[in-house]
Design an enzyme around this catalytic site. Structure first.
Site, PDB file in Angstrom:
ATOM      1  N   THR A   1      29.117  23.939 -54.909  1.00 21.23           N
ATOM      2  CA  THR A   1      30.211  23.982 -53.938  1.00 21.23           C
ATOM      3  C   THR A   1      29.611  24.052 -52.527  1.00 21.23           C
ATOM      4  O   THR A   1      28.477  24.481 -52.343  1.00 21.23           O
ATOM      5  CB  THR A   1      31.141  25.181 -54.178  1.00 21.23           C
ATOM      6  OG1 THR A   1      30.428  26.406 -53.920  1.00 21.23           O
ATOM      7  CG2 THR A   1      31.666  25.191 -55.611  1.00 21.23           C
ATOM      8  N   GLY A   2      30.381  23.602 -51.549  1.00 21.80           N
ATOM      9  CA  GLY A   2      29.814  23.478 -50.214  1.00 21.80           C
ATOM     10  C   GLY A   2      28.643  22.518 -50.228  1.00 21.80           C
ATOM     11  O   GLY A   2      27.635  22.734 -49.560  1.00 21.80           O
ATOM     12  N   GLY A   3      28.786  21.426 -50.978  1.00 24.34           N
ATOM     13  CA  GLY A   3      27.648  20.554 -51.258  1.00 24.34           C
ATOM     14  C   GLY A   3      27.482  19.371 -50.333  1.00 24.34           C
ATOM     15  O   GLY A   3      26.575  18.561 -50.536  1.00 24.34           O
TER      16      GLY A   3
ATOM     17  N   GLY B   1      23.975  20.801 -45.221  1.00 23.19           N
ATOM     18  CA  GLY B   1      23.192  22.027 -45.170  1.00 23.19           C
ATOM     19  C   GLY B   1      22.528  22.411 -46.473  1.00 23.19           C
ATOM     20  O   GLY B   1      21.942  21.585 -47.181  1.00 23.19           O
ATOM     21  N   ILE B   2      22.644  23.703 -46.806  1.00 22.41           N
ATOM     22  CA  ILE B   2      21.990  24.249 -48.003  1.00 22.41           C
ATOM     23  C   ILE B   2      22.514  23.571 -49.261  1.00 22.41           C
ATOM     24  O   ILE B   2      21.739  23.222 -50.162  1.00 22.41           O
ATOM     25  CB  ILE B   2      22.207  25.773 -48.072  1.00 22.41           C
ATOM     26  CG1 ILE B   2      21.448  26.467 -46.938  1.00 22.41           C
ATOM     27  CG2 ILE B   2      21.769  26.318 -49.430  1.00 22.41           C
ATOM     28  CD1 ILE B   2      21.834  27.919 -46.746  1.00 22.41           C
ATOM     29  N   GLY B   3      23.815  23.383 -49.355  1.00 20.76           N
ATOM     30  CA  GLY B   3      24.399  22.764 -50.546  1.00 20.76           C
ATOM     31  C   GLY B   3      23.901  21.355 -50.770  1.00 20.76           C
ATOM     32  O   GLY B   3      23.597  20.957 -51.898  1.00 20.76           O
TER      33      GLY B   3
ATOM     34  N   SER C   1      23.996  36.503 -48.246  1.00 21.10           N
ATOM     35  CA  SER C   1      23.575  36.579 -46.855  1.00 21.10           C
ATOM     36  C   SER C   1      22.893  37.897 -46.546  1.00 21.10           C
ATOM     37  O   SER C   1      23.302  38.951 -47.039  1.00 21.10           O
ATOM     38  CB  SER C   1      24.780  36.421 -45.932  1.00 21.10           C
ATOM     39  OG  SER C   1      24.423  36.603 -44.587  1.00 21.10           O
TER      40      SER C   1
ATOM     41  N   TYR D   1      32.685  38.313 -42.017  1.00 17.69           N
ATOM     42  CA  TYR D   1      31.713  37.540 -42.794  1.00 17.69           C
ATOM     43  C   TYR D   1      30.870  38.456 -43.677  1.00 17.69           C
ATOM     44  O   TYR D   1      30.678  38.195 -44.874  1.00 17.69           O
ATOM     45  CB  TYR D   1      30.819  36.764 -41.828  1.00 17.69           C
ATOM     46  CG  TYR D   1      29.616  36.107 -42.455  1.00 17.69           C
ATOM     47  CD1 TYR D   1      29.734  34.891 -43.122  1.00 17.69           C
ATOM     48  CD2 TYR D   1      28.353  36.680 -42.344  1.00 17.69           C
ATOM     49  CE1 TYR D   1      28.620  34.280 -43.677  1.00 17.69           C
ATOM     50  CE2 TYR D   1      27.236  36.069 -42.893  1.00 17.69           C
ATOM     51  CZ  TYR D   1      27.376  34.867 -43.560  1.00 17.69           C
ATOM     52  OH  TYR D   1      26.280  34.267 -44.113  1.00 17.69           O
TER      53      TYR D   1
END
Length: 256
Positions: free
Chosen positions: A11-13, A16-18, A141, A156
């Site tokens: 997810t969030g792919g 960035g990191i994803g 995080s 956050y």
């Protein structure tokens, strides 16, 4: 290849990191399904990683809604027969003084990060059980464990602490099913998330100022985090579960 014939949801792919994780899983032989809200970004990323369009699929949708997670599972099982790895990587970050957070703002963090861990995991675990096990890796995080004066991030941090708590709770609850659940906890990683609240000029000026924040002397990269995610998802980490791995260039070692 470490993930030959394995199926991975990220997810969030899209960026960035994803995106880096999806790329590395693909390079290690996996079938990959990426999720995010922006369908155009997802489809572009999927085709950049796999121009054939056969092993990297894009499923757009709001991960805070249970039906999105159910659709991800359906696509994965229909296309590839099951699910072996889930990477919960959704996030939102915009440093905001505590008294300035609105109810809607707080809810958006809980939706993106807490629901964005809870619903995908709840949807995927039954399929992992059918395969005899699996691995979940959450992108947590450093801010969930360490306040940083220059970046007030109470909403956050609270949401990411929830993701860390889910990591430990799911690890214990599903250890008997051979489902391992771990997280990485990065410090400053140079991803497009900073462009959501700063201009290109501000990003170019501000991000380098955080290099010295890390004892190792530099900010992290998406690939730094992706490699740690792949390790925790792999058989090399077969005896590791319930861990929140600091991934911060030494920051928390100095602060403790």
């Amino acid at each position: 290849m470490k993930f030959e014939n394995k199926t991975v949801i990220v997810t969030g792919g899209g960026t960035g990191i994803g995106r880096a994780a999806a790329q590395r899983f693909f390079e290690e032989g996996a079938n990959v399904i990426i999720n995010g809200r922006r369908e155009d970004v997802l489809r572009k990323t999927a085709l950049e990683i796999d121009p054939t369009g056969k092993k990297v699929l894009a499923v757009a949708g709001d991960i805070s809604r249970l039906e999105t997670s159910k659709r991800l599972v359906q696509v994965a099982t229909d296309a590839f027969g099951g699910i072996d790895v889930l990477v919960n990587n959704t996030g939102k970050f915009n440093p905001t003084p505590f008294l300035d957070h609105s109810p809607e703002d707080l809810q958006s963090y809980l939706d993106t990060i807490v629901k964005g861990t809870f619903y995908p995991s709840q949807s995927v675990i039954p399929e992992m059980k059918k395969r005899g096990g699996g691995a979940i890796v959450n992108t947590g995080s450093m801010w969930a464990t360490q306040a940083v004066e220059s970046t007030p991030s109470s909403a956050y941090s609270a949401a990411m602490a929830g993701r860390h708590a889910l990591t430990r709770n799911l690890a214990i609850e599903f250890a008997g099913d051979n489902i391992r659940v771990n997280a990485v906890a990065p410090a400053v990683v140079e991803t497009p998330i900073y462009n959501t609240f700063m201009s290109e000029e501000e990003v170019a000026k501000v991000l380098p100022s955080f290099n010295a924040f890390h004892p190792i002397g530099r900010n992290g990269t998406p690939l730094d985090v992706a490699e740690a995610i792949l390790f925790l998802a792999s058989d090399s980490a077969a005896w590791i579960t319930g861990v929140v791995m600091p991934l911060d260039g030494g920051v928390t070692a100095r602060l403790r």
